[in-house]
Design an enzyme around this catalytic site. Structure first.
Site, PDB file in Angstrom:
ATOM      1  N   TYR A   1       0.910  -1.412  -0.010  1.00  0.00           N
ATOM      2  CA  TYR A   1       0.177  -0.204   0.119  1.00  0.00           C
ATOM      3  C   TYR A   1       1.413   1.277  -0.191  1.00  0.00           C
ATOM      4  CZ  TYR A   1      -2.954   3.866   1.623  1.00  0.00           C
ATOM      5  OH  TYR A   1      -4.223   4.953   1.437  1.00  0.00           O
TER       6      TYR A   1
ATOM      7  N   ALA B   1       3.956   1.545  -0.729  1.00  0.00           N
ATOM      8  CA  ALA B   1       5.047   1.610  -2.614  1.00  0.00           C
ATOM      9  C   ALA B   1       3.625   1.989  -3.397  1.00  0.00           C
ATOM     10  CB  ALA B   1       5.351   0.034  -2.282  1.00  0.00           C
ATOM     11  N   ALA B   2       2.761   2.085  -3.187  1.00  0.00           N
ATOM     12  CA  ALA B   2       1.899   2.575  -3.938  1.00  0.00           C
ATOM     13  C   ALA B   2       1.256   3.410  -4.170  1.00  0.00           C
ATOM     14  CB  ALA B   2       0.132   1.420  -4.216  1.00  0.00           C
ATOM     15  N   LYS B   3       1.505   4.307  -3.116  1.00  0.00           N
ATOM     16  CA  LYS B   3       1.165   5.194  -3.078  1.00  0.00           C
ATOM     17  C   LYS B   3       2.289   6.423  -3.165  1.00  0.00           C
ATOM     18  CE  LYS B   3      -3.211   5.444  -1.486  1.00  0.00           C
ATOM     19  NZ  LYS B   3      -3.777   6.878  -1.841  1.00  0.00           N
TER      20      LYS B   3
HETATM   21  N1  LIG Z   1      -8.763   6.812   6.272  1.00  0.00           N
HETATM   22  C1  LIG Z   1      -7.452   7.317   6.355  1.00  0.00           C
HETATM   23  O1  LIG Z   1      -6.839   6.961   7.491  1.00  0.00           O
HETATM   24  C2  LIG Z   1      -6.670   7.354   4.822  1.00  0.00           C
HETATM   25  C3  LIG Z   1      -4.917   7.482   5.253  1.00  0.00           C
HETATM   26  C4  LIG Z   1      -4.511   7.899   4.163  1.00  0.00           C
HETATM   27  C5  LIG Z   1      -4.974   7.998   2.830  1.00  0.00           C
HETATM   28  N2  LIG Z   1      -6.010   7.479   2.255  1.00  0.00           N
HETATM   29  C6  LIG Z   1      -6.772   7.628   1.118  1.00  0.00           C
HETATM   30  O2  LIG Z   1      -7.588   8.173   1.359  1.00  0.00           O
HETATM   31  C7  LIG Z   1      -8.584   7.840  -0.142  1.00  0.00           C
HETATM   32  C8  LIG Z   1     -10.019   7.820   0.002  1.00  0.00           C
HETATM   33  O3  LIG Z   1     -10.327   6.765   1.454  1.00  0.00           O
HETATM   34  P1  LIG Z   1     -11.548   7.335   2.245  1.00  0.00           P
HETATM   35  O4  LIG Z   1     -10.144   6.819   3.502  1.00  0.00           O
HETATM   36  O5  LIG Z   1     -12.202   7.833   2.022  1.00  0.00           O
HETATM   37  O6  LIG Z   1     -11.621   5.647   2.482  1.00  0.00           O
HETATM   38  P2  LIG Z   1     -13.329   5.438   1.203  1.00  0.00           P
HETATM   39  O7  LIG Z   1     -14.874   5.361   1.887  1.00  0.00           O
HETATM   40  O8  LIG Z   1     -12.794   3.383   1.182  1.00  0.00           O
HETATM   41  O9  LIG Z   1     -13.322   5.924   0.181  1.00  0.00           O
HETATM   42  C9  LIG Z   1     -12.246   5.360  -0.862  1.00  0.00           C
HETATM   43  C10 LIG Z   1     -13.418   5.502  -2.756  1.00  0.00           C
HETATM   44  O10 LIG Z   1     -13.044   5.395  -3.401  1.00  0.00           O
HETATM   45  C11 LIG Z   1     -13.824   4.669  -4.703  1.00  0.00           C
HETATM   46  N3  LIG Z   1     -13.378   4.022  -5.364  1.00  0.00           N
HETATM   47  C12 LIG Z   1     -11.806   2.021  -4.673  1.00  0.00           C
HETATM   48  N4  LIG Z   1     -11.564   1.963  -5.737  1.00  0.00           N
HETATM   49  C13 LIG Z   1     -12.774   2.459  -6.842  1.00  0.00           C
HETATM   50  C14 LIG Z   1     -12.018   2.145  -8.024  1.00  0.00           C
HETATM   51  N5  LIG Z   1     -11.582   1.092  -8.103  1.00  0.00           N
HETATM   52  N6  LIG Z   1     -12.447   2.049  -9.013  1.00  0.00           N
HETATM   53  C15 LIG Z   1     -13.797   3.724  -8.713  1.00  0.00           C
HETATM   54  N7  LIG Z   1     -13.628   4.211  -7.448  1.00  0.00           N
HETATM   55  C16 LIG Z   1     -12.868   3.995  -6.321  1.00  0.00           C
HETATM   56  C17 LIG Z   1     -14.609   3.754  -2.997  1.00  0.00           C
HETATM   57  O11 LIG Z   1     -16.182   3.357  -3.427  1.00  0.00           O
HETATM   58  P3  LIG Z   1     -16.561   2.296  -3.577  1.00  0.00           P
HETATM   59  O12 LIG Z   1     -15.941   0.716  -3.283  1.00  0.00           O
HETATM   60  O13 LIG Z   1     -17.926   2.253  -4.605  1.00  0.00           O
HETATM   61  O14 LIG Z   1     -15.615   2.186  -5.609  1.00  0.00           O
HETATM   62  C18 LIG Z   1     -14.831   5.439  -2.209  1.00  0.00           C
HETATM   63  O15 LIG Z   1     -15.548   5.595  -2.168  1.00  0.00           O
HETATM   64  C19 LIG Z   1      -7.833   6.714  -0.476  1.00  0.00           C
HETATM   65  O16 LIG Z   1      -6.894   7.082  -1.758  1.00  0.00           O
HETATM   66  C20 LIG Z   1      -7.216   5.775   0.800  1.00  0.00           C
HETATM   67  O17 LIG Z   1      -6.125   5.014   0.545  1.00  0.00           O
HETATM   68  C21 LIG Z   1      -6.866   7.158   3.572  1.00  0.00           C
END
Ligand SMILES: NC(=O)c1ccc[n+]([C@@H]2O[C@H](COP(=O)([O-])OP(=O)(O)OC[C@H]3O[C@@H](n4cnc5c(N)ncnc54)[C@H](OP(=O)(O)O)[C@@H]3O)[C@@H](O)[C@H]2O)c1
Length: 242
Positions: A146, A148-150
């Site tokens: 994860y 590494a991807a970021k």
């Molecule tokens: N929460 C944290 O602590 C945290 C920390 C650092 C970074 N992030 C990053 O923040 C971003 C948002 O995450 P979040 O925390 O808000 O979690 P989340 O609520 O799970 O949001 C991720 C969103 O991306 C959509 N998604 C995932 N894969 C997809 C795909 N292949 N095609 C289209 N839509 C897709 C999901 O909707 P569907 O499932 O309906 O597709 C969901 O709405 C992510 O990139 C995550 O890595 C989060």
């Protein structure tokens, strides 16, 4: 301002807060995600001067992105690459399981940003276009596939910034620390976990989706036109400036 904004993963969590913030300031917002119903609900519930458009698509799949291109705006001022997720642990033992997990995590975090950006690049405003990608503090701390991807998104962002700069458009990455209240971890964090996360910060609280939306809004603003190829941490001081 009335700009045209596309937010991937805009149906939940951070993406939804981003979509809400732009919609509130009068922008025309399109949200993308795989679950049509989740998106439809978000689009219906978000308040703004214009209706929010919902487009269901798996952004990891090139043919899917091509399929929905006609449903996406002809002109884009701001693209927020937020879709992504943890991708789970290896399911099979051995190297096959490791390879499957790494592919899954790269497919789930790198390809959505790269494919959507490539598809919309010809439609991005020049000058003035803004691409903001959501990375993670994991890129600085480790976290295996994860992280590494970021980190790959950060390297890719350099290329994007080089491509866009001469046209007066920018590309930047926001790196959130722990953000509560999203779908990222599956279940909501318990009190013990929240206390542990709080104690890792300097500001004594965990992040909220709105914190990240504020950072995105700044980088997407016309005033941020001299900032490109950059990384903006938003983690309450859990990881200090790098
Ligand atoms: N929460 C944290 O602590 C945290 C920390 C650092 C970074 N992030 C990053 O923040 C971003 C948002 O995450 P979040 O925390 O808000 O979690 P989340 O609520 O799970 O949001 C991720 C969103 O991306 C959509 N998604 C995932 N894969 C997809 C795909 N292949 N095609 C289209 N839509 C897709 C999901 O909707 P569907 O499932 O309906 O597709 C969901 O709405 C992510 O990139 C995550 O890595 C989060």
């Amino acid at each position: 301002m009335g700009r045209v904004v596309v937010v991937s993963g805009g149906g939940t969590g951070i993406g939804r807060a981003v979509a809400e913030r732009f919609a509130r300031q009068g922008d025309r917002v399109t949200v993308l995600g795989r679950r049509a119903e989740v998106l439809r609900e978000a689009a219906r519930d978000i308040d703004g001067a214009h209706p929010v458009r919902a487009v269901a698509v798996d952004l990891s799949a090139p043919e899917e992105v091509e399929r929905v291109l006609g449903d996406l705006p002809e002109h884009v001022d701001v693209l927020v690459n937020n879709a992504g997720g943890r991708g789970g642990s290896p399911q099979d033992g051995g190297l096959k399981g490791v390879a499957e997990q790494w592919r899954r995590v790269f497919d789930g975090n790198v390809l959505p940003a790269v494919l959507l950006t490539e598809a919309l690049l010809p439609r991005l405003a020049r000058p003035g276009g803004r691409v903001v990608t959501i990375g993670s503090v994991a890129a600085l701390r480790g976290n295996g596939a994860y992280g590494a991807a970021k980190a790959a998104l950060m390297a890719w962002n350099h290329t994007l910034a080089q491509q866009l700069g001469p046209h007066g458009a920018t590309a930047n990455v926001v790196l959130p620390g722990f953000v509560a209240g999203t779908g990222f971890f599956g279940a909501p964090a318990g009190e013990e976990e929240l206390a542990r996360r709080r104690s890792q910060t300097l500001v004594g609280r965990v992040g909220e989706p709105q914190d990240i939306a504020a950072a995105v809004a700044f980088l997407a603003s016309p005033e941020a036109g001299y900032i490109t190829g950059e990384f903006l941490n938003s983690n309450g001081g859990a990881v200090l400036g790098r």
